[in-house]
Write a protein that holds these residues in place. Structure first.
Motif, mmCIF file in Angstrom:
data_model
loop_
_atom_site.group_PDB
_atom_site.id
_atom_site.type_symbol
_atom_site.label_atom_id
_atom_site.label_comp_id
_atom_site.label_asym_id
_atom_site.label_seq_id
_atom_site.Cartn_x
_atom_site.Cartn_y
_atom_site.Cartn_z
ATOM 1 N N ARG A 55 33.375 71.466 58.914
ATOM 2 C CA ARG A 55 34.610 72.006 59.493
ATOM 3 C C ARG A 55 34.348 72.543 60.902
ATOM 4 N NH1 ARG A 55 39.356 71.461 61.102
ATOM 5 N NH2 ARG A 55 40.632 73.357 61.194
ATOM 6 N N GLU A 105 34.349 69.736 63.231
ATOM 7 C CA GLU A 105 35.723 69.285 63.486
ATOM 8 C C GLU A 105 36.404 70.170 64.520
ATOM 9 O OE1 GLU A 105 37.506 69.421 59.665
ATOM 10 O OE2 GLU A 105 36.688 67.476 59.000
ATOM 11 N N LEU A 106 36.221 71.483 64.380
ATOM 12 C CA LEU A 106 36.828 72.411 65.337
ATOM 13 C C LEU A 106 36.273 72.192 66.739
ATOM 14 C CD1 LEU A 106 36.772 75.622 63.126
ATOM 15 C CD2 LEU A 106 38.827 74.387 63.872
ATOM 16 N N ASP A 150 37.704 68.982 68.102
ATOM 17 C CA ASP A 150 39.103 69.189 68.494
ATOM 18 C C ASP A 150 39.188 69.861 69.867
ATOM 19 O OD1 ASP A 150 39.927 68.062 66.126
ATOM 20 O OD2 ASP A 150 40.365 69.984 65.141
ATOM 21 N N HIS A 151 38.312 70.815 70.102
ATOM 22 C CA HIS A 151 38.302 71.494 71.401
ATOM 23 C C HIS A 151 37.975 70.504 72.515
ATOM 24 C CE1 HIS A 151 37.560 74.644 74.390
ATOM 25 N NE2 HIS A 151 36.447 73.989 74.698
ATOM 26 N N ALA A 165 38.351 67.328 72.468
ATOM 27 C CA ALA A 165 39.330 66.240 72.530
ATOM 28 C C ALA A 165 40.699 66.696 72.998
ATOM 29 C CB ALA A 165 39.455 65.581 71.155
ATOM 30 N N ALA A 166 40.817 67.922 73.446
ATOM 31 C CA ALA A 166 42.110 68.427 73.918
ATOM 32 C C ALA A 166 42.635 67.547 75.049
ATOM 33 C CB ALA A 166 41.960 69.866 74.389
#
Length: 457
Positions: free
Chosen positions: A10, A13-14, A17-18, A20-21
């Protein structure tokens, strides 16, 4: 083990995500410091919290105060981004939790430092016999290099500063450039040599140390000359060959503060800026700037491993040493510390010699492109020769206009750059240090500055 795997998955993933902003995500946002403290703080919990919930809340609540320095559109302080391989290796370094202070604590960490030492010396054109310490950054590296120099110049006149201290020692003359970085002053304070006792050598219009009169300023006693590779405002580099030849003729130790400019040596198109750099005695540079490894990472390099070790080493009966192993504590002010060489090794391995050179050259090209785009604006004056990755731009004829433009750019958050004051004149300071920055990012940044110029007219 399943819970740990879920937690780390997880977390990855976080992090992804950061990264891939969307490209137009604000570089920074206005934030109330007190509100940020409030949301992250509160009373210390009485008991344990679920680790996954802790990480989820950190990612959520920290987001408003994060500055996206590693997404290609940050042009403020000289801050590099993070190369993918270096990021991943740094995660592993935290997972392995290795201490490179002594080889017996982690043979792998010691081996990585040994390998990186050889690669760095080759890449930067420095003596192959030199020693390398892995520090928090150029500040600690400057302290270490100057400590080695202080010990050596005093040793030559019969004084053992490491054993007997500075009380009663012959005075050491420290010659600094007029535009040296502030970390040099702090290093001298920490070493007991005093920031106000320095002898200042004038600089030219670009901030380079001049050579005329240098020999007289050094004098005839123990002395250290602090040169600079990469003026923090203009990017200019001191004339290393000439400075070193004069200093060595006088018996002085030459220390080079090359926090980012030392990396010019890795670029065939820019290494002439630091011609003669390998003649100096010690060097300080950062990994978290142009090498684009995560914070914190710096290097101190010393042409005299003996002087380096005398200044830094420590020993105790319980501290075991391994024959043939590298004890990192001999080369830095720290004993226990993070295994920074994991990320450094990964960065160097992933880029290779040509990749590092291309990274440096590309940042310099993009800086020049940024300036060319702004120079089309009548209100803009370029204040320096753009020779590296630093540029100074003034808007209008007064400080207030330039400050207003910077404030508007920062308010909008599309990109980020700041201001500086050099020789009494305020300007926008542009720095390109991130591997992720593209020509498109520079065009967006220049357009944003022009927009700010228009709205503040």
């Amino acid at each position: 083990m399943d819970e740990i795997r879920t937690l780390l998955t997880r977390t990855a993933e976080l992090a992804a995500d950061h990264l891939a902003a969307p490209v137009d995500t604000p570089v920074s946002r206005p934030v109330d410091p007190a509100a940020l403290v409030a949301v992250l703080g509160g009373p210390l919990p009485d008991g344990p919290s679920d680790p996954l919930a802790v990480v989820e809340s950190l990612a959520r609540d920290a987001a408003p105060g994060l500055v996206r320095t590693n997404a290609g559109r940050y042009f403020g302080f000289v801050e590099g981004g993070v190369l993918p391989a270096a990021l991943a290796a740094d995660w592993l370094a935290s997972t392995y939790d290795q201490n490179p202070g002594f080889a017996v604590l982690s043979p792998t960490a010691a081996a990585l430092e040994t390998v990186c030492q050889g690669w760095l010396l080759e890449l930067l054109g420095l003596p192959s016999h030199a020693s390398v310490g892995f520090t928090t950054g150029a500040q600690a590296a400057n302290v270490t290099g100057l400590a080695a120099g202080r010990g050596e110049v005093l040793r030559r006149v019969g004084w053992d500063v490491d054993a007997d201290g500075l009380f009663g020692a012959p005075p050491v003359t420290v010659v600094v450039g007029e535009e040296r970085h502030a970390t040099i002053g702090r290093a001298l304070r920490l070493l007991g040599m005093g920031e106000r006792r320095v002898v200042v050598q004038p600089a030219d219009d670009q901030g380079r140390m001049t050579v005329a009169g240098l020999r007289e300023r050094i004098g005839d006693g123990p002395a250290i000359v602090c040169a600079q590779a990469g003026n923090v405002n203009t990017g200019a580099c001191d004339p290393m060959r000439a400075v070193t030849e004069v200093a060595h003729d006088a018996g002085a130790w030459v220390h080079v503060d090359g926090a980012f400019g030392l990396w010019a040596a890795a670029s065939p198109d820019h290494r002439d800026l630091v011609d003669g750099i390998g003649l100096a005695d010690s060097w300080a540079t950062d990994g978290h700037k142009w090498l684009n490894v995560p914070y914190d990472s710096g290097f101190v390099i010393c042409a005299s491993p003996e002087a380096h070790r005398r200044a830094m080493t420590l020993s105790a009966s319980y501290l075991a040493r391994q024959d043939g192993g590298r004890d990192g504590t001999d080369w830095t002010p720290e004993s226990s510390r993070r295994a920074r060489a994991f990320a450094v090794w990964a960065a160097l391995r992933s880029l290779g010699r040509t990749g590092v050179g291309d990274l440096v050259a590309r940042c310099c090209t993009l800086t020049a492109r940024f300036v060319d785009l702004l120079a089309e604006e009548p209100a803009v004056t370029v204040l320096n020769d753009v020779v590296l990755n630093q540029a100074l731009v003034r808007v209008g004829d007064d400080d207030a206009r330039t400050l207003a433009v910077a404030a508007e750019v920062q308010r909008a958050g599309v990109v980020w750059l700041g201001t500086t004051v050099r020789r009494g004149v305020t300007s926008l300071r542009i720095s390109v240090s991130d591997h992720a920055t593209t020509e498109g990012d520079v065009e967006v940044a220049a357009a944003e500055v022009r927009r700010a110029i228009a709205v503040t007219a």
